[in-house]
Write a protein that holds these residues in place. Structure first.
Motif, PDB file in Angstrom:
ATOM      1  N   VAL A 162       0.824  -1.212   0.000  1.00 49.61           N
ATOM      2  CA  VAL A 162       0.000   0.000   0.000  1.00 49.61           C
ATOM      3  C   VAL A 162       0.858   1.262   0.000  1.00 49.61           C
ATOM      4  O   VAL A 162       0.648   2.173  -0.811  1.00 49.61           O
ATOM      5  N   LEU A 163       1.835   1.322   0.917  1.00 50.00           N
ATOM      6  CA  LEU A 163       2.688   2.509   1.007  1.00 50.00           C
ATOM      7  C   LEU A 163       3.791   2.519  -0.044  1.00 50.00           C
ATOM      8  O   LEU A 163       4.366   3.573  -0.330  1.00 50.00           O
ATOM      9  N   GLY A 164       4.099   1.345  -0.586  1.00 50.04           N
ATOM     10  CA  GLY A 164       5.117   1.278  -1.626  1.00 50.04           C
ATOM     11  C   GLY A 164       6.540   1.389  -1.112  1.00 50.04           C
ATOM     12  O   GLY A 164       7.458   1.725  -1.873  1.00 50.04           O
ATOM     13  N   ILE A 165       6.752   1.103   0.183  1.00 49.65           N
ATOM     14  CA  ILE A 165       8.106   1.138   0.754  1.00 49.65           C
ATOM     15  C   ILE A 165       8.669  -0.277   0.714  1.00 49.65           C
ATOM     16  O   ILE A 165       8.165  -1.175   1.393  1.00 49.65           O
ATOM     17  N   VAL A 166       9.700  -0.465  -0.087  1.00 52.89           N
ATOM     18  CA  VAL A 166      10.225  -1.822  -0.306  1.00 52.89           C
ATOM     19  C   VAL A 166      11.387  -2.161   0.617  1.00 52.89           C
ATOM     20  O   VAL A 166      11.847  -3.296   0.639  1.00 52.89           O
ATOM     21  N   HIS A 167      11.861  -1.200   1.387  1.00 50.54           N
ATOM     22  CA  HIS A 167      12.992  -1.452   2.275  1.00 50.54           C
ATOM     23  C   HIS A 167      12.550  -2.256   3.496  1.00 50.54           C
ATOM     24  O   HIS A 167      11.371  -2.239   3.873  1.00 50.54           O
ATOM     25  N   PRO A 168      13.489  -2.952   4.127  1.00 46.35           N
ATOM     26  CA  PRO A 168      13.127  -3.846   5.230  1.00 46.35           C
ATOM     27  C   PRO A 168      12.699  -3.096   6.484  1.00 46.35           C
ATOM     28  O   PRO A 168      13.052  -1.937   6.690  1.00 46.35           O
ATOM     29  N   VAL A 169      11.924  -3.794   7.314  1.00 40.47           N
ATOM     30  CA  VAL A 169      11.503  -3.288   8.616  1.00 40.47           C
ATOM     31  C   VAL A 169      12.493  -3.789   9.667  1.00 40.47           C
ATOM     32  O   VAL A 169      12.744  -4.986   9.763  1.00 40.47           O
ATOM     33  N   LEU A 170      13.052  -2.864  10.434  1.00 39.60           N
ATOM     34  CA  LEU A 170      13.999  -3.236  11.478  1.00 39.60           C
ATOM     35  C   LEU A 170      13.265  -3.856  12.667  1.00 39.60           C
ATOM     36  O   LEU A 170      12.147  -3.474  12.993  1.00 39.60           O
ATOM     37  N   ASP A 171      13.929  -4.806  13.303  1.00 43.77           N
ATOM     38  CA  ASP A 171      13.427  -5.340  14.569  1.00 43.77           C
ATOM     39  C   ASP A 171      13.942  -4.517  15.745  1.00 43.77           C
ATOM     40  O   ASP A 171      13.212  -4.227  16.686  1.00 43.77           O
ATOM     41  N   VAL A 172      15.217  -4.120  15.661  1.00 38.80           N
ATOM     42  CA  VAL A 172      15.887  -3.425  16.761  1.00 38.80           C
ATOM     43  C   VAL A 172      15.865  -1.920  16.509  1.00 38.80           C
ATOM     44  O   VAL A 172      16.229  -1.454  15.422  1.00 38.80           O
TER      45      VAL A 172
END
Length: 215
Positions: A162-172
């Motif tokens: 939906v947002l079109g952000i392909v970069h990873p989501v950090l855990d820390v």
């Protein structure tokens, strides 16, 4: 009304005033910028926490990521660019997402650009190199993806689809180690302002020290 006569005044926390259309780089105090960025919220003010996420906290997150990813200590001039990359939003009073900027058109972009030019003049920011800007954009996008999930409540698949952000989501959360705060929790405005201002003053002193050493 002509452009030269147009005015759009805002009162700053210090009691000074800034014309958003014709910004004077010498008008505001560093503390004005810090507090206004701490009171300017990302994601339309939405939050899955009791408080919304400020642009000040986001800016410190992007700076932390750039430092974390750098093989050598990040030069103070580069760090200052990171810290101030959204500085004009503090004066505008809101964080305008890129798709909305396109809808608002050239007039909005012109006001935003003049404010950022005033910030660049005030803090003697150098232009991004292509390589540094590419890494900055990645850090900004990784920060955005992580905020969307951890601070706002977007599902990870919607961040991408939906947002079109392909970069990873950090855990820390990199800020948790630096400040001893609860991971991904948005800070109160006074806390965000204090931490942003401390970083700004430290980096300005470091940049001036480098300039004097080279003189």
């Amino acid at each position: 009304m002509t452009q030269a006569k147009a005015r759009a005044w805002v009162r700053l926390p210090s009691g000074r005033r800034l014309d958003l259309i014709n910004p004077d780089p010498g008008v505001w105090l560093d503390s004005d910028l810090a507090l206004r960025l701490a009171r300017t919220y990302r994601w339309g003010g939405e939050s899955s926490w009791p408080l919304p996420l400020s642009v000040a906290q986001h800016s410190l997150l992007v700076l932390a990521l750039r430092r974390q990813w750098s093989d050598t200590p990040l030069p103070a001039s580069d760090a200052l660019l990171e810290l101030l990359h959204d500085a004009e939003e503090g004066f505008l009073g809101f964080d305008c997402i890129s798709p909305l900027k396109d809808v608002l058109g050239l007039s909005f972009r012109a006001v935003s650009s003049r404010l950022m030019a005033a910030v660049s003049e005030r803090y003697e920011l150098r232009a991004w190199s292509p390589a540094a800007h590419a890494v900055h954009k990645r850090a900004d996008s990784v920060a955005a993806a992580s905020e969307a999930v951890h601070c706002i409540g977007w599902p990870a698949h919607e961040v991408r689809d939906v947002l079109g952000i392909v970069h990873p989501v950090l855990d820390v959360d990199p800020l948790a180690e630096i400040y001893g705060c609860r991971p991904w929790e948005p800070w109160a405005a006074d806390v965000a302002a204090e931490r942003f201002l401390a970083a700004l003053e430290s980096l300005r002193a470091a940049v001036h020290g480098q300039i004097e050493a080279q003189a």
